[in-house]
Design a protein around this motif. Structure first.
Motif, PDB file in Angstrom:
ATOM      1  N   GLU A 210       0.835  -1.212   0.000  1.00 53.91           N
ATOM      2  CA  GLU A 210       0.000   0.000   0.000  1.00 53.91           C
ATOM      3  C   GLU A 210       0.865   1.256   0.000  1.00 53.91           C
ATOM      4  O   GLU A 210       0.557   2.239  -0.684  1.00 53.91           O
ATOM      5  CB  GLU A 210      -0.924  -0.014   1.224  1.00 53.91           C
ATOM      6  N   ALA A 211       1.952   1.222   0.777  1.00 49.86           N
ATOM      7  CA  ALA A 211       2.859   2.379   0.816  1.00 49.86           C
ATOM      8  C   ALA A 211       3.531   2.598  -0.543  1.00 49.86           C
ATOM      9  O   ALA A 211       3.674   3.737  -1.010  1.00 49.86           O
ATOM     10  CB  ALA A 211       3.918   2.170   1.896  1.00 49.86           C
ATOM     11  N   LEU A 212       3.922   1.503  -1.188  1.00 53.00           N
ATOM     12  CA  LEU A 212       4.560   1.617  -2.504  1.00 53.00           C
ATOM     13  C   LEU A 212       3.564   2.103  -3.558  1.00 53.00           C
ATOM     14  O   LEU A 212       3.918   2.875  -4.448  1.00 53.00           O
ATOM     15  CB  LEU A 212       5.155   0.267  -2.919  1.00 53.00           C
ATOM     16  N   ASP A 213       2.316   1.642  -3.450  1.00 49.81           N
ATOM     17  CA  ASP A 213       1.274   2.116  -4.381  1.00 49.81           C
ATOM     18  C   ASP A 213       1.062   3.616  -4.244  1.00 49.81           C
ATOM     19  O   ASP A 213       0.912   4.342  -5.230  1.00 49.81           O
ATOM     20  CB  ASP A 213      -0.046   1.378  -4.126  1.00 49.81           C
ATOM     21  N   GLN A 214       1.043   4.087  -3.000  1.00 46.82           N
ATOM     22  CA  GLN A 214       0.852   5.515  -2.747  1.00 46.82           C
ATOM     23  C   GLN A 214       2.052   6.318  -3.256  1.00 46.82           C
ATOM     24  O   GLN A 214       1.896   7.391  -3.845  1.00 46.82           O
ATOM     25  CB  GLN A 214       0.654   5.761  -1.250  1.00 46.82           C
ATOM     26  N   LEU A 215       3.250   5.778  -3.035  1.00 42.93           N
ATOM     27  CA  LEU A 215       4.464   6.443  -3.511  1.00 42.93           C
ATOM     28  C   LEU A 215       4.468   6.540  -5.033  1.00 42.93           C
ATOM     29  O   LEU A 215       4.840   7.571  -5.603  1.00 42.93           O
ATOM     30  CB  LEU A 215       5.696   5.663  -3.026  1.00 42.93           C
ATOM     31  N   GLU A 216       4.026   5.488  -5.684  1.00 39.48           N
ATOM     32  CA  GLU A 216       3.970   5.480  -7.154  1.00 39.48           C
ATOM     33  C   GLU A 216       2.958   6.502  -7.665  1.00 39.48           C
ATOM     34  O   GLU A 216       3.187   7.196  -8.662  1.00 39.48           O
ATOM     35  CB  GLU A 216       3.605   4.080  -7.645  1.00 39.48           C
ATOM     36  N   LYS A 217       1.840   6.621  -6.961  1.00 40.25           N
ATOM     37  CA  LYS A 217       0.782   7.547  -7.379  1.00 40.25           C
ATOM     38  C   LYS A 217       1.181   9.002  -7.153  1.00 40.25           C
ATOM     39  O   LYS A 217       0.973   9.855  -8.021  1.00 40.25           O
ATOM     40  CB  LYS A 217      -0.499   7.225  -6.596  1.00 40.25           C
ATOM     41  N   GLU A 218       1.780   9.292  -5.991  1.00 39.92           N
ATOM     42  CA  GLU A 218       2.083  10.679  -5.632  1.00 39.92           C
ATOM     43  C   GLU A 218       3.331  11.209  -6.325  1.00 39.92           C
ATOM     44  O   GLU A 218       3.378  12.369  -6.732  1.00 39.92           O
ATOM     45  CB  GLU A 218       2.242  10.805  -4.118  1.00 39.92           C
ATOM     46  N   LYS A 219       4.347  10.373  -6.443  1.00 36.32           N
ATOM     47  CA  LYS A 219       5.624  10.846  -6.969  1.00 36.32           C
ATOM     48  C   LYS A 219       5.973  10.274  -8.338  1.00 36.32           C
ATOM     49  O   LYS A 219       7.000  10.627  -8.917  1.00 36.32           O
ATOM     50  CB  LYS A 219       6.753  10.545  -5.981  1.00 36.32           C
ATOM     51  N   GLY A 220       5.149   9.373  -8.824  1.00 36.11           N
ATOM     52  CA  GLY A 220       5.403   8.812 -10.142  1.00 36.11           C
ATOM     53  C   GLY A 220       6.578   7.855 -10.183  1.00 36.11           C
ATOM     54  O   GLY A 220       7.152   7.612 -11.233  1.00 36.11           O
TER      55      GLY A 220
ATOM     56  N   ARG B 245       5.872  -9.586  -5.639  1.00 32.89           N
ATOM     57  CA  ARG B 245       5.286  -8.350  -6.189  1.00 32.89           C
ATOM     58  C   ARG B 245       3.824  -8.163  -5.818  1.00 32.89           C
ATOM     59  O   ARG B 245       3.292  -7.050  -5.898  1.00 32.89           O
ATOM     60  CB  ARG B 245       5.397  -8.345  -7.716  1.00 32.89           C
ATOM     61  N   GLU B 246       3.153  -9.221  -5.388  1.00 32.43           N
ATOM     62  CA  GLU B 246       1.732  -9.124  -5.048  1.00 32.43           C
ATOM     63  C   GLU B 246       1.519  -8.941  -3.539  1.00 32.43           C
ATOM     64  O   GLU B 246       0.730  -8.095  -3.121  1.00 32.43           O
ATOM     65  CB  GLU B 246       0.987 -10.385  -5.516  1.00 32.43           C
ATOM     66  N   THR B 247       2.218  -9.728  -2.739  1.00 33.75           N
ATOM     67  CA  THR B 247       1.983  -9.708  -1.290  1.00 33.75           C
ATOM     68  C   THR B 247       3.000  -8.868  -0.529  1.00 33.75           C
ATOM     69  O   THR B 247       2.737  -8.468   0.611  1.00 33.75           O
ATOM     70  CB  THR B 247       2.022 -11.148  -0.734  1.00 33.75           C
ATOM     71  N   GLY B 248       4.171  -8.620  -1.138  1.00 36.87           N
ATOM     72  CA  GLY B 248       5.211  -7.867  -0.460  1.00 36.87           C
ATOM     73  C   GLY B 248       6.062  -8.734   0.464  1.00 36.87           C
ATOM     74  O   GLY B 248       6.968  -8.237   1.138  1.00 36.87           O
ATOM     75  N   GLU B 249       5.797 -10.039   0.501  1.00 34.21           N
ATOM     76  CA  GLU B 249       6.563 -10.937   1.370  1.00 34.21           C
ATOM     77  C   GLU B 249       8.007 -11.031   0.873  1.00 34.21           C
ATOM     78  O   GLU B 249       8.266 -11.193  -0.325  1.00 34.21           O
ATOM     79  CB  GLU B 249       5.926 -12.323   1.376  1.00 34.21           C
ATOM     80  N   ILE B 250       8.938 -10.945   1.821  1.00 28.68           N
ATOM     81  CA  ILE B 250      10.364 -10.960   1.479  1.00 28.68           C
ATOM     82  C   ILE B 250      11.004 -12.238   2.022  1.00 28.68           C
ATOM     83  O   ILE B 250      10.822 -12.593   3.199  1.00 28.68           O
ATOM     84  CB  ILE B 250      11.091  -9.735   2.079  1.00 28.68           C
ATOM     85  N   LYS B 251      11.733 -12.900   1.148  1.00 31.69           N
ATOM     86  CA  LYS B 251      12.483 -14.084   1.568  1.00 31.69           C
ATOM     87  C   LYS B 251      13.943 -13.895   1.202  1.00 31.69           C
ATOM     88  O   LYS B 251      14.266 -13.518   0.073  1.00 31.69           O
ATOM     89  CB  LYS B 251      11.930 -15.333   0.890  1.00 31.69           C
ATOM     90  N   VAL B 252      14.808 -14.145   2.205  1.00 25.85           N
ATOM     91  CA  VAL B 252      16.246 -13.977   2.019  1.00 25.85           C
ATOM     92  C   VAL B 252      16.925 -15.314   2.280  1.00 25.85           C
ATOM     93  O   VAL B 252      16.668 -15.957   3.316  1.00 25.85           O
ATOM     94  CB  VAL B 252      16.819 -12.894   2.961  1.00 25.85           C
ATOM     95  N   PHE B 253      17.754 -15.708   1.346  1.00 26.33           N
ATOM     96  CA  PHE B 253      18.471 -16.979   1.497  1.00 26.33           C
ATOM     97  C   PHE B 253      19.971 -16.731   1.390  1.00 26.33           C
ATOM     98  O   PHE B 253      20.427 -15.955   0.538  1.00 26.33           O
ATOM     99  CB  PHE B 253      18.058 -17.981   0.417  1.00 26.33           C
ATOM    100  N   ALA B 254      20.722 -17.397   2.280  1.00 18.75           N
ATOM    101  CA  ALA B 254      22.188 -17.372   2.207  1.00 18.75           C
ATOM    102  C   ALA B 254      22.664 -18.801   1.978  1.00 18.75           C
ATOM    103  O   ALA B 254      22.233 -19.732   2.691  1.00 18.75           O
ATOM    104  CB  ALA B 254      22.786 -16.813   3.490  1.00 18.75           C
ATOM    105  N   LYS B 255      23.489 -19.007   1.007  1.00 19.98           N
ATOM    106  CA  LYS B 255      23.968 -20.351   0.702  1.00 19.98           C
ATOM    107  C   LYS B 255      25.174 -20.691   1.586  1.00 19.98           C
ATOM    108  O   LYS B 255      26.109 -19.909   1.694  1.00 19.98           O
ATOM    109  CB  LYS B 255      24.349 -20.446  -0.775  1.00 19.98           C
ATOM    110  N   LYS B 256      25.109 -21.896   2.176  1.00 21.78           N
ATOM    111  CA  LYS B 256      26.213 -22.381   3.008  1.00 21.78           C
ATOM    112  C   LYS B 256      26.809 -23.642   2.386  1.00 21.78           C
ATOM    113  O   LYS B 256      26.073 -24.502   1.872  1.00 21.78           O
ATOM    114  CB  LYS B 256      25.742 -22.672   4.431  1.00 21.78           C
ATOM    115  N   LEU B 257      28.108 -23.746   2.455  1.00 24.55           N
ATOM    116  CA  LEU B 257      28.824 -24.871   1.887  1.00 24.55           C
ATOM    117  C   LEU B 257      28.931 -26.004   2.918  1.00 24.55           C
ATOM    118  O   LEU B 257      29.258 -25.755   4.087  1.00 24.55           O
ATOM    119  CB  LEU B 257      30.219 -24.433   1.451  1.00 24.55           C
TER     120      LEU B 257
END
Length: 415
Positions: free
Chosen positions: A6-16, A50-62
């Motif tokens: 929602e914040a990103l949508d508002q930012l896109e609308k207000e500031k382009g 891009r739809e839910t905003g959920e972030i997943k971070v993975f670090a590869k370990k040897l």
């Protein structure tokens, strides 16, 4: 996570600013934070839905026999707790959360996001004005900067109207609204620069396109423009519909349309003439308001000898040669103007031999019904000067339906 979307949508609308651009910046920032906490040798991957905003971070370990760096390595036993199929030297993606990032890593991530927003906002403004390149925009005068003028184009963007791009004689004060032609929008090290002008010939063209419906719809076409900003302009128009008067459309009822444009240009005079496919007829029209006796096109296709009545010579040339100069630029022809008396005394063979060598010249174009044959007491005595300047590319010529039908009758009356 929905709050982020929602914040990103508002930012896109207000500031382009593109929402995808910010999401990419967030992914980049988190990847940078991973490098800060787990080391540059650790391979990290970040994905933001891009739809839910959920972030997943993975670090590869040897997978190794003995762990020396827990941030990038893990034992075989630990790996097989995740998946029994892992073996030594395999890479295991381990999901981590942003809570695991250190304070310095988080600050770096925040800085990348802020920078991305600033760049996105700047790019949005640049794209907005780049789309308006070669068009008109209304600005508000802010202040004088030396001999130049600072003009606000909107609540975020100012530009400088250079002194040489101002119309001579115009006076500007703070708060004045003025129309500007955007010549160019170009990027530089500081962002971008908007080059504007009040003297460009296309400013007149764009004003007519906005004011005259027939031009905007393509029924009437602007063929060429010549301009001396602040003083006078000539514009050649042509109708693609025989039922539409090109000149009349541009003038408007009681001159309403052209007067609105003159007001925008603070009183600059505008001559609207009808373009013609025949270059001789076009040249005659271009020398308006002067009457023309004949037009002889030079064999080089770039020049013309024009004969005018004695009493119209000064009008044809104009004050300081302005009328002839504008006509030359409008038509693309070098124009040499002579009075009837001067033309009668000329040796045409010698004239053409001097100017064109052995090239043959065309017959003259006559338009004798456009002016009285004699005007008592109004013969002009001043000497004519070749009032010609080369201008632009020659205009492609077209056919005039009015031809030389009454030449024979005129010759009889002259006898």
């Amino acid at each position: 996570m929905q709050e982020i979307i929602e914040a990103l949508d508002q930012l896109e609308k207000e500031k382009g600013i593109s929402k995808d651009l910010i999401m990419e910046a967030i992914e980049k920032s988190l990847n940078s934070a991973c490098e800060k906490d787990f080391g540059k040798d650790t391979e990290c991957s970040v994905h933001m839905d891009r739809e839910t905003g959920e972030i997943k971070v993975f670090a590869k370990k040897l997978v190794v026999e003995e762990v020396y760096d827990s941030r990038s390595e893990m034992t075989l036993e630990e790996a097989r707790q995740i998946d029994p199929n892992y073996n030594l030297d395999d890479e295991v993606p381990i999901e981590i959360t942003t809570r695991d990032f250190g304070r310095i890593a988080a600050q770096k991530a925040r800085g990348i996001i802020v920078q991305a927003i600033k760049e996105g906002e700047r790019d949005a403004v640049y794209n907005h004005f780049a789309d308006k390149e070669h068009d008109i925009i209304t600005g508000v005068v802010q202040r004088w900067v030396g001999n130049n003028l600072s003009v606000s184009l909107d609540d975020r963007t100012d530009t400088i109207l250079n002194e040489k791009e101002m119309i001579p004689g115009e006076y500007y004060k703070r708060g004045d609204r003025i129309k500007l032609y955007i010549v160019e929008v170009k990027k530089n090290q500081k962002g971008f620069r908007i080059v504007v002008s009040r003297t460009h010939p296309d400013l007149v063209k764009r004003l007519f396109e906005r004011e005259v419906t027939e031009i905007a719809e393509g029924v009437v076409e602007i063929k060429s423009i010549s301009r001396e900003a602040g003083s006078r302009s000539k514009i050649a128009v042509w109708s693609n519909d025989e039922n539409v008067d090109a000149v009349g459309s541009c003038v408007g009822m009681n001159g309403a349309r052209v007067n609105a444009i003159v007001d925008d240009l603070y009183g600059e005079k505008i001559d609207i003439i009808e373009w013609d496919p025949d270059p001789a007829v076009f040249i005659e029209h271009a020398l308006s308001p002067s009457k023309v006796v004949s037009v002889t096109l030079g064999p080089d296709g770039k020049s013309a000898l024009v004969v005018v009545p004695d009493y119209q010579l000064s009008l044809a040339i104009g004050k300081e040669g302005q009328n002839a100069r504008l006509a030359a630029r409008l038509t693309g022809f070098k124009i040499d103007i002579k009075s009837e008396t001067q033309a009668a005394e000329m040796d045409m063979d010698a004239y053409y031999a001097e100017n064109y060598g052995d090239l043959e010249y065309e017959d003259e174009y006559y338009d004798e019904d456009e002016y009285p044959e004699e005007v008592d007491g109004e013969a002009a005595d001043e000497e004519a000067a070749p009032a010609a300047e080369e201008a632009g590319d020659p205009i492609e010529a077209d056919a005039a339906e009015e031809a030389v039908e009454e030449e024979a009758a005129t010759e009889e009356s002259d006898e």
